[in-house]
Each structure stands twice: as C-alpha cells, then as structure tokens.
Design an enzyme around this catalytic site. Structure first.
Site, PDB file in Angstrom:
ATOM      1  N   MET A  20     -46.529  31.786 126.243  1.00  9.24           N
ATOM      2  CA  MET A  20     -47.497  32.852 126.511  1.00  9.24           C
ATOM      3  C   MET A  20     -48.930  32.346 126.476  1.00  9.24           C
ATOM      4  SD  MET A  20     -46.370  35.617 127.568  1.00  9.24           S
ATOM      5  CE  MET A  20     -47.964  36.393 127.468  1.00  9.24           C
ATOM      6  N   THR A 101     -44.710  38.820 117.685  1.00 10.56           N
ATOM      7  CA  THR A 101     -43.743  39.758 117.102  1.00 10.56           C
ATOM      8  C   THR A 101     -42.999  39.067 115.967  1.00 10.56           C
ATOM      9  OG1 THR A 101     -42.004  39.053 118.642  1.00 10.56           O
ATOM     10  CG2 THR A 101     -43.395  40.924 119.314  1.00 10.56           C
ATOM     11  N   PHE A 126     -46.906  43.951 126.254  1.00 11.71           N
ATOM     12  CA  PHE A 126     -48.133  44.238 126.993  1.00 11.71           C
ATOM     13  C   PHE A 126     -47.853  44.534 128.470  1.00 11.71           C
ATOM     14  CE2 PHE A 126     -51.679  44.056 124.232  1.00 11.71           C
ATOM     15  CZ  PHE A 126     -51.363  43.186 123.205  1.00 11.71           C
ATOM     16  N   HIS A 155     -33.365  38.184 126.364  1.00 14.97           N
ATOM     17  CA  HIS A 155     -34.507  37.277 126.504  1.00 14.97           C
ATOM     18  C   HIS A 155     -34.030  35.842 126.707  1.00 14.97           C
ATOM     19  CE1 HIS A 155     -36.751  40.661 124.709  1.00 14.97           C
ATOM     20  NE2 HIS A 155     -37.782  40.131 125.309  1.00 14.97           N
ATOM     21  N   LYS A 159     -36.147  32.281 122.474  1.00 20.33           N
ATOM     22  CA  LYS A 159     -36.773  33.315 121.640  1.00 20.33           C
ATOM     23  C   LYS A 159     -36.271  33.212 120.214  1.00 20.33           C
ATOM     24  CE  LYS A 159     -37.808  38.254 121.337  1.00 20.33           C
ATOM     25  NZ  LYS A 159     -39.219  37.952 121.027  1.00 20.33           N
ATOM     26  N   THR A 166     -40.183  44.613 121.017  1.00 24.27           N
ATOM     27  CA  THR A 166     -40.117  45.774 121.917  1.00 24.27           C
ATOM     28  C   THR A 166     -38.938  46.664 121.559  1.00 24.27           C
ATOM     29  OG1 THR A 166     -41.057  44.428 123.701  1.00 24.27           O
ATOM     30  CG2 THR A 166     -39.994  46.503 124.329  1.00 24.27           C
TER      31      THR A 166
HETATM   32  N1  LIG Z   1     -46.415  41.365 123.092  1.00 23.91           N
HETATM   33  C1  LIG Z   1     -45.950  40.834 124.232  1.00 23.91           C
HETATM   34  O1  LIG Z   1     -46.135  41.390 125.346  1.00 23.91           O
HETATM   35  C2  LIG Z   1     -45.231  39.535 124.175  1.00 23.91           C
HETATM   36  C3  LIG Z   1     -45.009  38.956 122.954  1.00 23.91           C
HETATM   37  N2  LIG Z   1     -44.429  37.720 122.862  1.00 23.91           N
HETATM   38  C4  LIG Z   1     -44.347  37.126 121.526  1.00 23.91           C
HETATM   39  O2  LIG Z   1     -45.284  36.056 121.452  1.00 23.91           O
HETATM   40  C5  LIG Z   1     -44.812  35.079 120.513  1.00 23.91           C
HETATM   41  C6  LIG Z   1     -44.841  33.706 121.158  1.00 23.91           C
HETATM   42  O3  LIG Z   1     -43.909  33.699 122.193  1.00 23.91           O
HETATM   43  P1  LIG Z   1     -43.799  32.361 123.100  1.00 23.91           P
HETATM   44  O4  LIG Z   1     -45.122  32.065 123.706  1.00 23.91           O
HETATM   45  O5  LIG Z   1     -42.602  32.511 123.975  1.00 23.91           O
HETATM   46  O6  LIG Z   1     -43.481  31.275 121.975  1.00 23.91           O
HETATM   47  P2  LIG Z   1     -43.638  29.678 122.071  1.00 23.91           P
HETATM   48  O7  LIG Z   1     -42.760  29.113 121.005  1.00 23.91           O
HETATM   49  O8  LIG Z   1     -43.502  29.205 123.467  1.00 23.91           O
HETATM   50  O9  LIG Z   1     -45.168  29.428 121.652  1.00 23.91           O
HETATM   51  C7  LIG Z   1     -45.591  29.654 120.346  1.00 23.91           C
HETATM   52  C8  LIG Z   1     -46.948  29.022 120.261  1.00 23.91           C
HETATM   53  O10 LIG Z   1     -47.547  29.387 119.069  1.00 23.91           O
HETATM   54  C9  LIG Z   1     -47.739  28.232 118.252  1.00 23.91           C
HETATM   55  N3  LIG Z   1     -47.397  28.601 116.884  1.00 23.91           N
HETATM   56  C10 LIG Z   1     -48.260  28.646 115.894  1.00 23.91           C
HETATM   57  N4  LIG Z   1     -47.687  29.059 114.777  1.00 23.91           N
HETATM   58  C11 LIG Z   1     -46.403  29.302 115.081  1.00 23.91           C
HETATM   59  C12 LIG Z   1     -45.323  29.763 114.324  1.00 23.91           C
HETATM   60  N5  LIG Z   1     -45.425  30.067 113.013  1.00 23.91           N
HETATM   61  N6  LIG Z   1     -44.145  29.920 114.925  1.00 23.91           N
HETATM   62  C13 LIG Z   1     -44.038  29.631 116.232  1.00 23.91           C
HETATM   63  N7  LIG Z   1     -45.038  29.169 116.999  1.00 23.91           N
HETATM   64  C14 LIG Z   1     -46.217  29.013 116.412  1.00 23.91           C
HETATM   65  C15 LIG Z   1     -46.878  27.136 118.799  1.00 23.91           C
HETATM   66  O11 LIG Z   1     -47.543  25.937 118.487  1.00 23.91           O
HETATM   67  P3  LIG Z   1     -46.686  24.617 118.270  1.00 23.91           P
HETATM   68  O12 LIG Z   1     -46.133  24.296 119.638  1.00 23.91           O
HETATM   69  O13 LIG Z   1     -47.684  23.612 117.799  1.00 23.91           O
HETATM   70  O14 LIG Z   1     -45.619  24.957 117.277  1.00 23.91           O
HETATM   71  C16 LIG Z   1     -46.855  27.494 120.274  1.00 23.91           C
HETATM   72  O15 LIG Z   1     -47.980  26.947 120.918  1.00 23.91           O
HETATM   73  C17 LIG Z   1     -43.443  35.563 120.067  1.00 23.91           C
HETATM   74  O16 LIG Z   1     -43.588  36.274 118.859  1.00 23.91           O
HETATM   75  C18 LIG Z   1     -43.030  36.525 121.177  1.00 23.91           C
HETATM   76  O17 LIG Z   1     -42.135  37.528 120.752  1.00 23.91           O
HETATM   77  C19 LIG Z   1     -44.037  37.019 123.976  1.00 23.91           C
HETATM   78  C20 LIG Z   1     -44.216  37.570 125.221  1.00 23.91           C
HETATM   79  C21 LIG Z   1     -44.815  38.880 125.408  1.00 23.91           C
HETATM   80  O1  LIG Z   2     -40.378  36.462 123.186  1.00 19.37           O
HETATM   81  C1  LIG Z   2     -40.611  36.947 124.331  1.00 19.37           C
HETATM   82  O2  LIG Z   2     -40.534  36.316 125.406  1.00 19.37           O
HETATM   83  C2  LIG Z   2     -40.995  38.389 124.373  1.00 19.37           C
HETATM   84  N1  LIG Z   2     -41.202  38.984 123.226  1.00 19.37           N
HETATM   85  C3  LIG Z   2     -41.699  40.307 123.075  1.00 19.37           C
HETATM   86  C4  LIG Z   2     -40.779  41.088 122.156  1.00 19.37           C
HETATM   87  O3  LIG Z   2     -40.317  40.468 121.146  1.00 19.37           O
HETATM   88  O4  LIG Z   2     -40.554  42.285 122.439  1.00 19.37           O
HETATM   89  C5  LIG Z   2     -42.083  40.985 124.364  1.00 19.37           C
HETATM   90  C6  LIG Z   2     -41.326  40.552 125.574  1.00 19.37           C
HETATM   91  O5  LIG Z   2     -40.088  41.227 125.630  1.00 19.37           O
HETATM   92  C7  LIG Z   2     -41.151  39.068 125.684  1.00 19.37           C
END
Ligand SMILES: NC(=O)C1=CN([C@@H]2O[C@H](COP(=O)(O)OP(=O)(O)OC[C@H]3O[C@@H](n4cnc5c(N)ncnc54)[C@H](OP(=O)(O)O)[C@@H]3O)[C@@H](O)[C@H]2O)C=CC1
Ligand SMILES: O=C(O)C1=N[C@H](C(=O)O)C[C@H](O)C1
Length: 262
Positions: A20, A101, A126, A155, A159, A166
């Site tokens: 993200m 989340t 979002f 998902h 994840k 959600t």
């Molecule tokens: N609200 C919304 O619309 C959405 C929410 N999400 C949520 O966003 C979050 C991230 O999702 P996503 O981008 O797929 O995850 P990723 O694992 O791809 O990315 C996580 C990022 O956060 C960093 N990070 C820092 N602290 C932590 C930690 N404690 N645990 C994990 N990662 C950490 C990681 O760094 P490093 O690589 O150095 O570990 C990495 O760059 C999740 O909670 C997901 O559910 C996702 C999509 C949509």
């Molecule tokens: O981890 C994801 O990818 C997503 N996480 C969010 C959630 O936990 O609801 C939002 C979306 O579904 C994608």
C-alpha cells in the site's frame, strides 16, 4: 482544505516499501492536490516513484525538521508500528490518515488518543464501494429480522491479519442492526450446527486478490448475497489520498471516511 483552496498538501508516507505504501506514493505522483514530501520504511528500500525512502526510525526528527511542514501522514503498516508513527505525527502536529488494520483494544485506544492533538481519520477500507456496501448491509440486516448471516472475506496470500478489518467493520454494522446476533463464529469444523445469535465469519487467502467481502443473509426461502470486490489496491490509495486532502487543516479530532464521501 486543499480540495477547496486548490493548494497541494504535503504528505508523509509510512510503510513506503509495502504494497500500500508504494501504491499511495505512485497515486500521489498522478495528482495535483497532494505531493509526497517524506517517505519512510523500517527496512531499506530503493526510491519509490522517484521518492527517496528514509529510515522509519528517523520519522520524529524528519517530521520536526520538515520545511515546509508535512500536512498529513498516511499510514498503511502494522499495528505496533502504526501506533508509533501516529504518536510521532501527533507530537509534530501532523494530521493522520490510518489504513492499518489488526489493532488490539490498547492500540485502538492509542490511535484514538492522538485525536486529542491532531485530526485523525482511520478507516479499515478506503474504497467508496465498501462504504456503499456498509449502507446496503445495514439496511438489509434491519429489513430481514431472524435471517442467518455469514461474512466471508478473501485476500491475497500475504495478508497477515484475519479476519480483515473490513470484515470486522461489517460485523459491527450487522450487530448494530441485529442486536440478537451477538456471537461471532470463526470457521466451522466437526460437529458444528448453527446456533441462535451467531454470525459465521470466514477468511480466505489466495493469490494477489486485492480484497473481496461478501455478506450472506438467508431465511424464509430468501437468499441475499451482497458482495464488493476491489479491482486493485489503487482503489484504496485513491481513497486514502482523498481523505488526506479532506483532512488537512481541520481541527484536532476523530473523523470518519464516510464524511469524506458526503
Ligand atoms: N484501510 C484500507 O483501505 C487498507 C488497509 N490495508 C492494511 O494496510 C496494512 C499494510 O498492508 P500491506 O501494504 O499489504 O502490507 P505490507 O506488508 O506489504 O507492507 C507493510 C509495510 O509497513 C511496514 N511495517 C512497519 N511496521 C510493520 C509491522 N509492525 N508489521 C508489518 N509491516 C510493518 C513494512 O516495512 P518492512 O518491509 O520494513 O517490514 C512495509 O513497508 C495492513 O494492515 C492492511 O490490512 C491494506 C489495504 C487497504
Ligand atoms: O490487507 C489488505 O490487502 C486489505 N486490508 C484491509 C482490511 O483488512 O480490511 C482492506 C482491504 O480489504 C485490503
């Protein structure tokens, strides 16, 4: 606010190396209402869409020294890190859009506390489509008393948290409309007949599915299936940046994504 004044807001992105984080930075590069002026990650990563990524450990100093100042921090990381990043933003007077989340109650409370100092907008999803699904699910649940309800989310295989944030939000909406439903049953196996008051909850993990949520309601020979599918993570990045542009410059407090969509 940026959207009203036409100014571009300065955004700090945490988790810039994540799925993200990368989407948010790339989406911002195509918008006129926001620019990413700061990006950090725990582990070292190459520049993302031309944006240098700094060490997340330096976030407090980077926010304090930013000139011009950062307007909004956008966080999609993990619960423990998110709490740290939001506290750093609050300490620097920077508004927060939180998409992470999987928080526990203590972590939720810490995020809520930040709203005493700065504007905070947290959303488990979002996408405008999920906002619409929530309204449809609440109306259907209220209109179908006594129906059995099951929630299924699907998902990508990376994840970490389950069920999704959600799905938890949808469960809250259902339980508000149907107070008789007060037990969440996560999966089923063995001798497991349905009991009164339960909502079945199921989490599937496969491939690179961006996010699918289905709410099934069945009773009196009627079956209702309400489903949302996100086509890509771009949907969430766009919504988060819309929220950031909307939130910038507001008073301290907790805000909801549904307000952005009004
Ligand atoms: N609200 C919304 O619309 C959405 C929410 N999400 C949520 O966003 C979050 C991230 O999702 P996503 O981008 O797929 O995850 P990723 O694992 O791809 O990315 C996580 C990022 O956060 C960093 N990070 C820092 N602290 C932590 C930690 N404690 N645990 C994990 N990662 C950490 C990681 O760094 P490093 O690589 O150095 O570990 C990495 O760059 C999740 O909670 C997901 O559910 C996702 C999509 C949509
Ligand atoms: O981890 C994801 O990818 C997503 N996480 C969010 C959630 O936990 O609801 C939002 C979306 O579904 C994608």
């Amino acid at each position: 606010m940026a959207a009203e004044t036409g100014d571009s807001i300065r955004v700090a992105v945490t988790g810039a190396g994540g799925r993200m984080g990368r989407e948010v930075i790339e989406a911002a590069s195509d918008r006129d209402d926001c620019e990413v002026s700061l990006a950090v990650n725990r582990s070292p990563v190459d520049p993302v869409a031309g944006v240098e990524v700094a060490d997340a450990a330096d976030l407090p100093a980077l926010l304090a020294g930013a000139d011009p100042a950062v307007d909004v921090l956008v966080d999609f990381t993990g619960p423990d890190s998110s709490v740290e990043y939001v506290a750093a933003a609050a300490g620097a007077g920077v508004a927060c859009v939180v998409g992470t989340t999987g928080f526990d109650d203590e972590q939720e409370a810490a995020i809520a506390d930040a709203a005493d100092a700065v504007p905070v907008l947290r959303a488990s999803n979002f996408s405008r489509g999920i906002a619409a699904l929530r309204r449809a699910v609440s109306a259907a649940a209220a209109a179908l008393p006594g129906y059995d309800v099951e929630v299924t989310e699907t998902h990508h295989n990376g994840k970490v948290d389950a069920p999704s944030g959600t799905a938890l939000t949808l469960l809250d909406d259902i339980e508000e409309a149907r107070p008789d439903l007060d037990e969440r049953v996560h999966g089923r196996e063995g001798d497991a007949p349905r009991t009164d008051g339960e909502i079945g909850v199921h989490a599937r993990r496969a491939g690179d599915i961006a996010g699918e949520h289905e709410v099934l309601m069945a009773g009196d020979e009627n079956v209702l299936e309400l489903t949302h599918r996100a086509g890509s993570r771009r949907v969430f990045a766009a919504g988060a940046l819309d929220a950031a542009a909307w939130l910038a410059g507001r008073d301290a407090g907790a805000y909801d994504f549904t307000e952005v969509l009004e």
